[in-house]
Design a protein around this motif. Structure first.
Motif, mmCIF file in Angstrom:
data_model
loop_
_atom_site.group_PDB
_atom_site.id
_atom_site.type_symbol
_atom_site.label_atom_id
_atom_site.label_comp_id
_atom_site.label_asym_id
_atom_site.label_seq_id
_atom_site.Cartn_x
_atom_site.Cartn_y
_atom_site.Cartn_z
ATOM 1 N N PRO A 1 0.829 -1.208 0.000
ATOM 2 C CA PRO A 1 0.000 0.000 0.000
ATOM 3 C C PRO A 1 0.864 1.258 0.000
ATOM 4 O O PRO A 1 1.984 1.262 0.509
ATOM 5 N N GLU B 1 -0.697 6.910 1.897
ATOM 6 C CA GLU B 1 -2.057 7.375 2.220
ATOM 7 C C GLU B 1 -2.944 6.201 2.625
ATOM 8 O O GLU B 1 -3.684 6.279 3.609
ATOM 9 N N GLU B 2 -2.871 5.108 1.873
ATOM 10 C CA GLU B 2 -3.692 3.941 2.195
ATOM 11 C C GLU B 2 -3.269 3.327 3.524
ATOM 12 O O GLU B 2 -4.115 2.960 4.347
ATOM 13 N N PHE B 3 -1.974 3.241 3.760
ATOM 14 C CA PHE B 3 -1.482 2.683 5.018
ATOM 15 C C PHE B 3 -1.911 3.529 6.214
ATOM 16 O O PHE B 3 -2.360 3.002 7.229
ATOM 17 N N SER B 4 -1.791 4.840 6.098
ATOM 18 C CA SER B 4 -2.155 5.703 7.220
ATOM 19 C C SER B 4 -3.656 5.654 7.490
ATOM 20 O O SER B 4 -4.087 5.705 8.643
ATOM 21 N N GLN B 5 -4.455 5.525 6.431
ATOM 22 C CA GLN B 5 -5.904 5.427 6.626
ATOM 23 C C GLN B 5 -6.265 4.110 7.322
ATOM 24 O O GLN B 5 -7.085 4.094 8.237
ATOM 25 N N ILE B 6 -5.651 3.016 6.906
ATOM 26 C CA ILE B 6 -5.913 1.726 7.542
ATOM 27 C C ILE B 6 -5.462 1.748 8.999
ATOM 28 O O ILE B 6 -6.152 1.250 9.894
#
Length: 58
Positions: free
Chosen positions: A20, A23-28
């Motif tokens: 990821p 951005e995707e990692f921080s959202q998860i």
């Protein structure tokens, strides 16, 4: 349960997988952290209620 023993089945999955982005990692991570805090808060509230209500204490 049918587990494939062929290496090609695993390589196909690994080719489709991707790491990821930030951005995707921080959202998860944010959603997972909020879930952990929510479960902990619910447990703490249950602990407080168990201590206040007579006959339900430890």
């Amino acid at each position: 349960m049918d587990v494939p023993l062929e290496l090609s089945a695993y390589t196909r999955v690994l080719k489709l997988a991707s790491t990821p982005g930030w951005e995707e990692f921080s959202q998860i991570a944010l959603i997972a952290g909020a879930g952990i805090l929510l479960v902990g808060l619910m447990g703490f509230i249950i602990f407080l209620v168990m201590g206040v209500v007579p006959g339900t204490g430890i």
